[in-house]
Design an enzyme around this catalytic site. Sequence first.
Site, short mmCIF file in Angstrom:
data_model
loop_
_atom_site.label_atom_id
_atom_site.label_comp_id
_atom_site.label_asym_id
_atom_site.label_seq_id
_atom_site.Cartn_x
_atom_site.Cartn_y
_atom_site.Cartn_z
N ASP A 118 0.99 -1.41 -0.14
CA ASP A 118 0.07 0.04 0.09
C ASP A 118 1.29 1.45 0.41
O ASP A 118 1.89 1.41 0.56
CB ASP A 118 -1.00 -0.35 1.55
CG ASP A 118 -2.04 0.87 0.94
OD1 ASP A 118 -1.47 2.73 1.23
OD2 ASP A 118 -3.55 0.31 1.20
N ILE A 119 0.23 2.37 -0.75
CA ILE A 119 1.55 3.57 -1.27
C ILE A 119 1.23 4.17 0.59
O ILE A 119 1.85 4.98 0.80
CB ILE A 119 1.21 4.36 -2.12
CG1 ILE A 119 -0.12 4.82 -1.96
CG2 ILE A 119 1.14 3.60 -3.09
CD1 ILE A 119 0.01 5.73 -3.13
N ASN A 174 -12.90 -3.18 2.41
CA ASN A 174 -14.10 -2.81 2.89
C ASN A 174 -15.04 -2.40 1.65
O ASN A 174 -14.10 -3.10 0.69
CB ASN A 174 -13.42 -1.55 3.13
CG ASN A 174 -12.84 -1.12 3.61
OD1 ASN A 174 -12.84 -1.36 5.43
ND2 ASN A 174 -11.82 0.14 3.91
N GLU A 209 -12.64 2.91 -1.14
CA GLU A 209 -12.41 4.42 -1.82
C GLU A 209 -11.96 3.86 -3.60
O GLU A 209 -11.86 4.84 -4.70
CB GLU A 209 -10.78 4.22 -1.09
CG GLU A 209 -11.68 5.84 0.03
CD GLU A 209 -9.94 6.27 0.61
OE1 GLU A 209 -8.71 6.57 0.06
OE2 GLU A 209 -10.07 6.28 1.62
N VAL A 210 -12.05 2.79 -3.45
CA VAL A 210 -11.24 2.38 -5.22
C VAL A 210 -12.06 0.95 -5.27
O VAL A 210 -12.40 0.13 -4.83
CB VAL A 210 -10.38 1.84 -5.38
CG1 VAL A 210 -9.65 1.71 -6.91
CG2 VAL A 210 -9.29 2.70 -4.76
N HIS A 212 -10.95 -5.18 -3.06
CA HIS A 212 -8.78 -5.40 -2.66
C HIS A 212 -9.10 -6.10 -0.82
O HIS A 212 -10.02 -5.20 -0.44
CB HIS A 212 -8.46 -3.94 -3.00
CG HIS A 212 -8.69 -3.08 -2.05
ND1 HIS A 212 -9.99 -2.35 -2.61
CD2 HIS A 212 -8.35 -2.03 -1.17
CE1 HIS A 212 -10.36 -0.94 -1.88
NE2 HIS A 212 -9.30 -1.10 -1.23
N HIS A 272 -7.10 -6.11 2.16
CA HIS A 272 -6.09 -5.72 2.97
C HIS A 272 -5.35 -6.41 3.76
O HIS A 272 -6.11 -7.18 4.64
CB HIS A 272 -6.31 -3.71 3.92
CG HIS A 272 -6.81 -2.89 3.49
ND1 HIS A 272 -6.07 -1.72 2.85
CD2 HIS A 272 -7.75 -2.82 2.45
CE1 HIS A 272 -6.38 -0.85 2.17
NE2 HIS A 272 -7.71 -1.27 1.82
#
Length: 125
Positions: free
Chosen positions: A33-34, A91, A99-100, A104, A106
Amino acid sequence: MAYDENNIFARILRGEIPCKKVYEDDFALAFHDINPQAPVHVLVIPKGPYVSMADFTAHAPEELVVGFMRAVGKTADELGLVEPGYRTLANAGEHAHQEVPHLHIHIFGGKPLGPMLIKGWEGTI
């Protein structure tokens, strides 16, 4: 939430945006993750246009569902997180602060993570 073919994860899968890859196979891509929220914070995304776990499990071929879940486990293992432990989180939607619009998961680890949710919300289980 509709799938956006130009979301950042779709662009990473197409090779348009680089990532710091941890694991990849025919079913999934895992990368750092960035904006890490733990010493180890990796995202695992399926190779396909799926917004959420509900969308994914309803529409993805069975071999992709199984392969993706195995990729999550393999990624945690390759990161050395099986012992002492790690947390996974996916999420879905506005209330979960997704958010995206690409499924995904985590993977968090590298330290004791504490309670999953902050106590004090209104209501009971």
